[in-house]
Design a protein around this motif. Structure first.
Motif, PDB file in Angstrom:
ATOM      1  N   ARG A 157      17.945 -27.317 -47.974  1.00  0.00           N
ATOM      2  CA  ARG A 157      16.546 -27.209 -48.406  1.00  0.00           C
ATOM      3  C   ARG A 157      15.540 -27.332 -47.263  1.00  0.00           C
ATOM      4  NH1 ARG A 157      14.969 -32.520 -50.477  1.00  0.00           N
ATOM      5  NH2 ARG A 157      13.506 -31.492 -51.879  1.00  0.00           N
ATOM      6  N   ARG A 158      15.971 -27.805 -46.114  1.00  0.00           N
ATOM      7  CA  ARG A 158      15.036 -27.864 -45.004  1.00  0.00           C
ATOM      8  C   ARG A 158      15.008 -26.574 -44.201  1.00  0.00           C
ATOM      9  NH1 ARG A 158      15.664 -33.693 -42.248  1.00  0.00           N
ATOM     10  NH2 ARG A 158      15.259 -34.934 -44.091  1.00  0.00           N
ATOM     11  N   SER A 160      14.159 -23.523 -44.838  1.00  0.00           N
ATOM     12  CA  SER A 160      13.010 -22.620 -44.914  1.00  0.00           C
ATOM     13  C   SER A 160      11.930 -23.000 -43.925  1.00  0.00           C
ATOM     14  CB  SER A 160      12.413 -22.629 -46.314  1.00  0.00           C
ATOM     15  OG  SER A 160      13.391 -22.388 -47.256  1.00  0.00           O
ATOM     16  N   LEU A 161      11.639 -24.310 -43.840  1.00  0.00           N
ATOM     17  CA  LEU A 161      10.559 -24.736 -42.945  1.00  0.00           C
ATOM     18  C   LEU A 161      10.970 -24.478 -41.497  1.00  0.00           C
ATOM     19  CD1 LEU A 161       7.782 -25.911 -42.716  1.00  0.00           C
ATOM     20  CD2 LEU A 161       8.786 -28.157 -42.525  1.00  0.00           C
ATOM     21  N   ALA A 163      13.009 -22.215 -40.427  1.00  0.00           N
ATOM     22  CA  ALA A 163      12.948 -20.766 -40.184  1.00  0.00           C
ATOM     23  C   ALA A 163      11.503 -20.317 -40.059  1.00  0.00           C
ATOM     24  CB  ALA A 163      13.647 -20.024 -41.306  1.00  0.00           C
ATOM     25  N   PHE A 164      10.610 -20.944 -40.842  1.00  0.00           N
ATOM     26  CA  PHE A 164       9.198 -20.561 -40.773  1.00  0.00           C
ATOM     27  C   PHE A 164       8.613 -20.875 -39.399  1.00  0.00           C
ATOM     28  CE2 PHE A 164       4.696 -21.514 -41.182  1.00  0.00           C
ATOM     29  CZ  PHE A 164       4.241 -20.349 -41.750  1.00  0.00           C
ATOM     30  N   ARG A 165       8.977 -22.049 -38.862  1.00  0.00           N
ATOM     31  CA  ARG A 165       8.482 -22.398 -37.527  1.00  0.00           C
ATOM     32  C   ARG A 165       8.999 -21.426 -36.486  1.00  0.00           C
ATOM     33  NH1 ARG A 165       9.081 -28.804 -37.433  1.00  0.00           N
ATOM     34  NH2 ARG A 165       7.073 -29.285 -38.364  1.00  0.00           N
ATOM     35  N   LEU A 167       9.755 -18.427 -37.061  1.00  0.00           N
ATOM     36  CA  LEU A 167       9.058 -17.156 -37.272  1.00  0.00           C
ATOM     37  C   LEU A 167       7.709 -17.142 -36.574  1.00  0.00           C
ATOM     38  CD1 LEU A 167       8.918 -15.066 -40.423  1.00  0.00           C
ATOM     39  CD2 LEU A 167       6.782 -15.670 -39.410  1.00  0.00           C
TER      40      LEU A 167
ATOM     41  N   LEU B 101       9.287 -16.909 -47.017  1.00  0.00           N
ATOM     42  CA  LEU B 101       9.689 -18.255 -46.600  1.00  0.00           C
ATOM     43  C   LEU B 101       8.757 -19.315 -47.162  1.00  0.00           C
ATOM     44  CD1 LEU B 101      10.800 -17.707 -42.910  1.00  0.00           C
ATOM     45  CD2 LEU B 101      12.218 -18.400 -44.817  1.00  0.00           C
ATOM     46  N   ILE B 102       7.413 -19.060 -47.139  1.00  0.00           N
ATOM     47  CA  ILE B 102       6.549 -20.136 -47.632  1.00  0.00           C
ATOM     48  C   ILE B 102       6.611 -20.253 -49.154  1.00  0.00           C
ATOM     49  CG2 ILE B 102       4.973 -20.280 -45.654  1.00  0.00           C
ATOM     50  CD1 ILE B 102       2.881 -18.975 -47.347  1.00  0.00           C
ATOM     51  N   ASN B 104       9.351 -20.031 -50.733  1.00  0.00           N
ATOM     52  CA  ASN B 104      10.527 -20.894 -50.846  1.00  0.00           C
ATOM     53  C   ASN B 104      10.172 -22.352 -50.565  1.00  0.00           C
ATOM     54  OD1 ASN B 104      13.162 -21.104 -51.411  1.00  0.00           O
ATOM     55  ND2 ASN B 104      13.862 -19.738 -49.796  1.00  0.00           N
ATOM     56  N   ILE B 105       9.361 -22.555 -49.515  1.00  0.00           N
ATOM     57  CA  ILE B 105       8.967 -23.921 -49.155  1.00  0.00           C
ATOM     58  C   ILE B 105       8.151 -24.537 -50.280  1.00  0.00           C
ATOM     59  CG2 ILE B 105       7.560 -25.282 -47.560  1.00  0.00           C
ATOM     60  CD1 ILE B 105       8.255 -23.229 -45.406  1.00  0.00           C
ATOM     61  N   GLU B 108      10.196 -25.662 -53.166  1.00  0.00           N
ATOM     62  CA  GLU B 108      11.027 -26.817 -52.835  1.00  0.00           C
ATOM     63  C   GLU B 108      10.205 -28.110 -52.807  1.00  0.00           C
ATOM     64  OE1 GLU B 108      14.606 -27.560 -52.753  1.00  0.00           O
ATOM     65  OE2 GLU B 108      14.515 -25.665 -51.650  1.00  0.00           O
ATOM     66  N   TYR B 109       8.999 -28.047 -52.215  1.00  0.00           N
ATOM     67  CA  TYR B 109       8.251 -29.282 -51.943  1.00  0.00           C
ATOM     68  C   TYR B 109       6.895 -29.354 -52.630  1.00  0.00           C
ATOM     69  CZ  TYR B 109      11.693 -29.787 -48.259  1.00  0.00           C
ATOM     70  OH  TYR B 109      12.852 -29.896 -47.555  1.00  0.00           O
ATOM     71  N   GLU B 114       1.296 -29.312 -43.830  1.00  0.00           N
ATOM     72  CA  GLU B 114       2.421 -29.721 -43.000  1.00  0.00           C
ATOM     73  C   GLU B 114       2.679 -31.236 -42.971  1.00  0.00           C
ATOM     74  OE1 GLU B 114       2.480 -27.903 -39.188  1.00  0.00           O
ATOM     75  OE2 GLU B 114       4.642 -27.741 -39.226  1.00  0.00           O
ATOM     76  N   LEU B 117       4.273 -32.209 -46.107  1.00  0.00           N
ATOM     77  CA  LEU B 117       5.602 -31.593 -46.144  1.00  0.00           C
ATOM     78  C   LEU B 117       6.605 -32.454 -45.389  1.00  0.00           C
ATOM     79  CD1 LEU B 117       6.362 -28.882 -47.330  1.00  0.00           C
ATOM     80  CD2 LEU B 117       6.148 -27.897 -45.091  1.00  0.00           C
ATOM     81  N   LEU B 118       6.197 -32.890 -44.180  1.00  0.00           N
ATOM     82  CA  LEU B 118       7.097 -33.707 -43.369  1.00  0.00           C
ATOM     83  C   LEU B 118       7.353 -35.040 -44.058  1.00  0.00           C
ATOM     84  CD1 LEU B 118       5.729 -32.948 -39.816  1.00  0.00           C
ATOM     85  CD2 LEU B 118       7.777 -32.065 -40.905  1.00  0.00           C
ATOM     86  N   MET B 121       9.895 -34.477 -46.722  1.00  0.00           N
ATOM     87  CA  MET B 121      11.212 -34.068 -46.254  1.00  0.00           C
ATOM     88  C   MET B 121      12.087 -35.259 -45.918  1.00  0.00           C
ATOM     89  SD  MET B 121      10.563 -30.734 -43.936  1.00  0.00           S
ATOM     90  CE  MET B 121      12.179 -30.529 -43.255  1.00  0.00           C
ATOM     91  N   LYS B 122      11.468 -36.432 -45.769  1.00  0.00           N
ATOM     92  CA  LYS B 122      12.240 -37.599 -45.319  1.00  0.00           C
ATOM     93  C   LYS B 122      13.245 -38.059 -46.365  1.00  0.00           C
ATOM     94  CE  LYS B 122       9.130 -39.318 -41.856  1.00  0.00           C
ATOM     95  NZ  LYS B 122       7.856 -40.019 -41.699  1.00  0.00           N
TER      96      LYS B 122
END
Lengths: 503, 122
Positions: A157-158, A160-161, A163-165, A167, B101-102, B104-105, B108-109, B114, B117-118, B121-122
């Motif tokens: 699940r991580r 995507s982020l 891959a986005f970075r 990109l 991609l976003i 998808n992000i 998920e979250y 950002e 998001l971080l 993610m922890k």
């Protein structure tokens, strides 16, 4: 079959298969992997035939659509591009065979897009290697990069982020490249590499050309994960699925390194790059910093894949260091390291994939000696690849470092020599740490069991990875030994021919 | 100074735009804004090619029988424009992949910011 078609056959095989796979997948899902394996096998045969043809009769040039080179697009197979093609088609073939079990295990239900994207990625990479036109190179660079983002995005699940970075940074890199190309094009009036080699000496003392070259090197450096521009790499490699990483890590950054070699030593005048722009030195020193930084960061990691990703940053540094030497020895070292590192990193990432299949994790502190008994062959492959990464003599990794060290001594560049030696020690630190855990550390090493007791070896059930995964891992590991023994032959018969005349 | 600005105003404008794009990519926290800045950088590159291809008093590269083909100065160089058509296609595809991609992000979250998001993610 006439060998003049080979330069274009390799990318076309990959691109056609990329289109075919979704269609074949409608009939039967398992056809996707089979056709991907067949396509890369075919490409390997083509590139091997191409290498033989190039070695016997010189470079092959294919004119797309029958338009003559300075105006039309040219695909070139010379000793350097043919060699690189053989390397990455070989690695790809092994990794795709490996993918059969691994992809089904880690990303179930996504196999058709996975293999289709893989083929697109390889089509882009082989196009980058073959093309003789700088704008065409940009297009192939973007094809491979875009499919690479998508491939790395299929993961946990991580992913995507991460891959986005990759990109955003990758797109910035490509924009820098395109901007630099604009300066070159409006100064020299051509995009064809061979033509540009003729034209650049007349205009290279003007400011637009130097700015253009710097921007292009910057863009390619970002794709290659050269030291300060490597931030995207560790996350992207860690969270992607094992097969995707094993595919992209050995060849993705290497092809960018190849573009850098091509740009600095073939398209531009190496003398000008070294003495007037000092770009080779800048790349070399950035590589040197990257070697040390990547190795230190690798020591700090707890997760095997993340450690390997940081070590990739270090290994790209070796290639950059070879470019920085800008001498025949440095060139040999860089090209040989492209080959060696592709095999070593491929093998190591495949090993981490084996662990993920059987143990479900690849966290280093949890390793113990049960691993070497339950997965003896995988562990042996890991040990061999690790020895090669450290650079001990019979394995391939030693020889590329040897040539880089010789090149540094030849130029009395003691900083580079010190970096090479220190990095070998650092490599030893992070690989022996794991080998100690796999081979020596008993499972309950709490430290409180009484000294005198001879520990009874616990019977451990064999839990080796399945054949489709084990055979590629072992092939790469044995390949490292073979490459190490054959290195003199490879250098005299293949690499010596590609050394550019200006060096 | 005035002559410099008058002679190069298009390039000065593009340089500013390029820096704005890069600055946005580096400093903005929202992923959507990052994509917008990325798009600005790409468009600047494309515009740079187009602006550089400009020639005073030149015409579109379509053969005009009355002018003939002897004097290349009266026609624009068609190559940069066609190349940039390809570059535009690449830019569009990049946007497509980044939106995928976003999306998808976000699924998920549930955020595109950002720091948040971080945190999640922890």
């Amino acid at each position: 079959m006439s060998s003049s078609q080979i330069p274009v056959l390799i990318p076309v095989t990959f691109l056609l298969t990329a289109l075919l796979i979704p269609l074949l997948g409608l009939i039967n899902r398992s056809l996707a992997q089979v056709s991907a394996v067949i396509a890369s096998g075919l490409a390997l045969v083509f590139s091997y035939l191409g290498l033989q043809a190039v070695l016997s009769q010189g470079r092959i040039s294919y004119h797309i659509g029958g338009w003559m080179p300075p105006l039309g697009i040219e695909f070139i197979l010379d000793s350097l591009s043919a060699f690189l093609c053989v390397v990455f088609c070989g690695i790809t073939l092994l990794v795709l065979i490996y993918g059969k079990t691994s992809v089904a295990h880690e990303t179930p239900g996504k196999d058709i897009p996975f293999y289709s994207l893989t083929m697109l990625l390889l089509g882009g990479l082989s196009g980058m290697v073959m093309t003789g036109d700088l704008f065409n190179l940009y297009v192939f660079l973007e094809i491979s990069a875009l499919s690479g983002y998508a491939l790395l995005g299929i993961g946990n699940r991580r992913a995507s982020l991460a891959a986005f970075r990759y990109l955003t940074l990758g797109t910035a890199g490509a924009s820098f490249y395109l901007l630099g190309l604009a300066f070159i094009f409006y100064s020299a009036g051509t995009l064809n590499m061979a033509d540009l080699t003729q034209m650049l000496p007349f205009v290279q003392d003007t400011r637009p050309v130097s700015i253009g070259l710097v921007l292009m090197v910057l863009g390619v450096g970002l794709k290659m994960a050269l030291f300060p521009m490597h931030a995207w790499l560790p996350d992207a490699y860690t969270y992607a699925s094992s097969t995707a990483t094993a595919l992209i890590a050995p060849i993705g950054t290497k092809v960018a390194a190849y573009v850098l070699l091509r740009l600095m030593f073939f398209v531009a005048d190496p003398d000008y790059m070294r003495h007037d722009l000092h770009l080779t030195q800048v790349v070399g020193y950035l590589g040197a910093i990257g070697i040390i930084w990547g190795s230190i960061m690798a020591i700090c990691q707890k997760e095997l894949k993340r450690m390997l990703a940081f070590s990739s940053v270090a290994q790209v540094g070796y290639i950059a260091l070879g470019i920085g030497l800008a001498s025949p020895l440095g060139f040999i070292g860089a090209v040989l390291h492209i080959l060696n590192h592709a095999c070593m990193k491929g093998c190591l990432f495949l090993f981490s994939g084996n662990l993920r299949l059987r143990l479900g994790h690849s966290t280093i502190p949890k390793f113990s000696d049960t691993l070497s008994r339950s997965m003896p062959w995988s562990s042996a492959a890991f040990a061999l690849a690790a020895i090669s990464m450290i650079g001990l003599p019979p394995t391939a990794g030693f020889f590329s470092k040897w040539y880089l060290a010789l090149g540094s001594i030849e130029q009395s560049n003691w900083i580079f020599l010190a970096v090479l030696l220190v990095s070998s020690l650092l490599n030893a630190v992070y690989f022996f740490r794991i080998m100690e855990k796999i081979y020596l550390k008993p499972r309950n090493a709490g430290g409180n069991d009484s000294h005198g007791d001879a520990q009874q070896p616990v019977a451990v059930a064999r839990n080796e990875a399945p054949g489709t995964m084990l055979v590629p891992t072992l092939t790469l590991a044995v390949g490292l030994l073979v490459l190490g023994i054959m290195n003199a032959w490879i250098i005299t018969h293949v690499i010596h021919i590609m050394i550019p005349s200006g060096l | 100074m005035y002559d410099f600005i008058q002679g190069y105003y298009a390039y000065l404008f593009l340089a500013t735009l390029f820096v704005i794009g890069l600055w946005g990519m580096m400093t903005k926290c929202n992923l959507m804004k990052k994509i917008m800045s990325m798009s600005v950088v790409q468009s600047t590159t494309i515009l740079f090619w187009i602006v550089s291809a400009y020639k005073d008093d030149a015409r579109v590269t379509v053969l005009d029988k009355s002018l003939g083909v002897d004097n290349p100065d009266i026609y624009l160089n068609p190559l940069p424009h066609t190349l940039m058509l390809t570059a535009i296609v690449v830019a569009v595809v990049t946007l497509g992949v980044s939106y995928a991609l976003i999306i998808n992000i976000y699924r998920e979250y549930n955020t595109l910011d950002e720091p948040t998001l971080l945190e999640r993610m922890k």
